[in-house]
Write a protein that holds these residues in place. Structure first.
Motif, PDB file in Angstrom:
ATOM      1  N   VAL A   1      -7.633  11.422  -9.586  1.00  0.00           N
ATOM      2  CA  VAL A   1      -8.519  12.584  -9.491  1.00  0.00           C
ATOM      3  C   VAL A   1      -9.751  12.409 -10.371  1.00  0.00           C
ATOM      4  O   VAL A   1     -10.871  12.686  -9.954  1.00  0.00           O
ATOM      5  CB  VAL A   1      -7.749  13.860  -9.877  1.00  0.00           C
ATOM      6  CG1 VAL A   1      -8.674  15.064  -9.879  1.00  0.00           C
ATOM      7  CG2 VAL A   1      -6.593  14.073  -8.927  1.00  0.00           C
TER       8      VAL A   1
ATOM      9  N   THR B   1      -9.005   5.029 -10.499  1.00  0.00           N
ATOM     10  CA  THR B   1      -8.502   5.724  -9.318  1.00  0.00           C
ATOM     11  C   THR B   1      -7.936   7.056  -9.762  1.00  0.00           C
ATOM     12  O   THR B   1      -7.847   7.343 -10.941  1.00  0.00           O
ATOM     13  CB  THR B   1      -7.408   4.892  -8.620  1.00  0.00           C
ATOM     14  OG1 THR B   1      -6.363   4.651  -9.557  1.00  0.00           O
ATOM     15  CG2 THR B   1      -7.951   3.582  -8.108  1.00  0.00           C
TER      16      THR B   1
ATOM     17  N   TRP C   1     -16.973   9.599  -9.211  1.00  0.00           N
ATOM     18  CA  TRP C   1     -17.715   9.022  -8.091  1.00  0.00           C
ATOM     19  C   TRP C   1     -18.388  10.105  -7.262  1.00  0.00           C
ATOM     20  O   TRP C   1     -19.493   9.929  -6.755  1.00  0.00           O
ATOM     21  CB  TRP C   1     -16.809   8.164  -7.208  1.00  0.00           C
ATOM     22  CG  TRP C   1     -16.510   6.847  -7.832  1.00  0.00           C
ATOM     23  CD1 TRP C   1     -15.289   6.399  -8.240  1.00  0.00           C
ATOM     24  CD2 TRP C   1     -17.434   5.798  -8.142  1.00  0.00           C
ATOM     25  NE1 TRP C   1     -15.407   5.144  -8.782  1.00  0.00           N
ATOM     26  CE2 TRP C   1     -16.702   4.750  -8.731  1.00  0.00           C
ATOM     27  CE3 TRP C   1     -18.802   5.644  -7.978  1.00  0.00           C
ATOM     28  CZ2 TRP C   1     -17.309   3.570  -9.153  1.00  0.00           C
ATOM     29  CZ3 TRP C   1     -19.405   4.475  -8.403  1.00  0.00           C
ATOM     30  CH2 TRP C   1     -18.654   3.457  -8.977  1.00  0.00           C
ATOM     31  N   LEU C   2     -17.730  11.267  -7.119  1.00  0.00           N
ATOM     32  CA  LEU C   2     -18.335  12.378  -6.397  1.00  0.00           C
ATOM     33  C   LEU C   2     -19.577  12.886  -7.119  1.00  0.00           C
ATOM     34  O   LEU C   2     -20.605  13.167  -6.498  1.00  0.00           O
ATOM     35  CB  LEU C   2     -17.314  13.509  -6.231  1.00  0.00           C
ATOM     36  CG  LEU C   2     -17.771  14.736  -5.464  1.00  0.00           C
ATOM     37  CD1 LEU C   2     -18.068  14.378  -4.013  1.00  0.00           C
ATOM     38  CD2 LEU C   2     -16.720  15.822  -5.533  1.00  0.00           C
TER      39      LEU C   2
ATOM     40  N   GLY D   1     -11.215   9.658 -11.462  1.00  0.00           N
ATOM     41  CA  GLY D   1     -12.107   8.651 -10.888  1.00  0.00           C
ATOM     42  C   GLY D   1     -12.848   9.173  -9.683  1.00  0.00           C
ATOM     43  O   GLY D   1     -14.037   8.917  -9.510  1.00  0.00           O
ATOM     44  N   ASN D   2     -12.144   9.929  -8.838  1.00  0.00           N
ATOM     45  CA  ASN D   2     -12.791  10.496  -7.651  1.00  0.00           C
ATOM     46  C   ASN D   2     -13.858  11.508  -8.029  1.00  0.00           C
ATOM     47  O   ASN D   2     -14.906  11.575  -7.391  1.00  0.00           O
ATOM     48  CB  ASN D   2     -11.753  11.151  -6.746  1.00  0.00           C
ATOM     49  CG  ASN D   2     -10.889  10.127  -6.037  1.00  0.00           C
ATOM     50  OD1 ASN D   2     -11.263   8.957  -5.929  1.00  0.00           O
ATOM     51  ND2 ASN D   2      -9.740  10.554  -5.573  1.00  0.00           N
ATOM     52  N   LEU D   3     -13.591  12.301  -9.061  1.00  0.00           N
ATOM     53  CA  LEU D   3     -14.584  13.288  -9.479  1.00  0.00           C
ATOM     54  C   LEU D   3     -15.826  12.621 -10.044  1.00  0.00           C
ATOM     55  O   LEU D   3     -16.944  13.084  -9.811  1.00  0.00           O
ATOM     56  CB  LEU D   3     -13.981  14.240 -10.510  1.00  0.00           C
ATOM     57  CG  LEU D   3     -12.958  15.226  -9.968  1.00  0.00           C
ATOM     58  CD1 LEU D   3     -12.376  16.060 -11.095  1.00  0.00           C
ATOM     59  CD2 LEU D   3     -13.564  16.113  -8.899  1.00  0.00           C
TER      60      LEU D   3
END
Length: 52
Positions: free
Chosen positions: A22, A20, A28-29, A24-26
């Motif tokens: 930033v 989770t 997944w993005l 992790g989000n990058l």
């Protein structure tokens, strides 16, 4: 049985999917954008082109 290093290494490698924040989000993005790009390229290869 559950205390050997092979099980611990496999568990640590699988925990990367639950990231989770930033970073992790990058990740997944990036994966989602790559999948959408690959889908778009596959669709473009199947659509017939006009013969001029």
């Amino acid at each position: 049985m559950y205390n050997n290093t092979g099980t611990l290494a496999a568990g640590a490698g699988g925990s990367g999917l639950a990231m989770t924040g930033v970073a992790g989000n990058l990740i997944w993005l990036f994966l989602a954008s790559f999948a959408i790009l690959a889908l778009g390229m596959a669709i473009l290869r199947t659509v017939p082109r006009s013969q001029r």
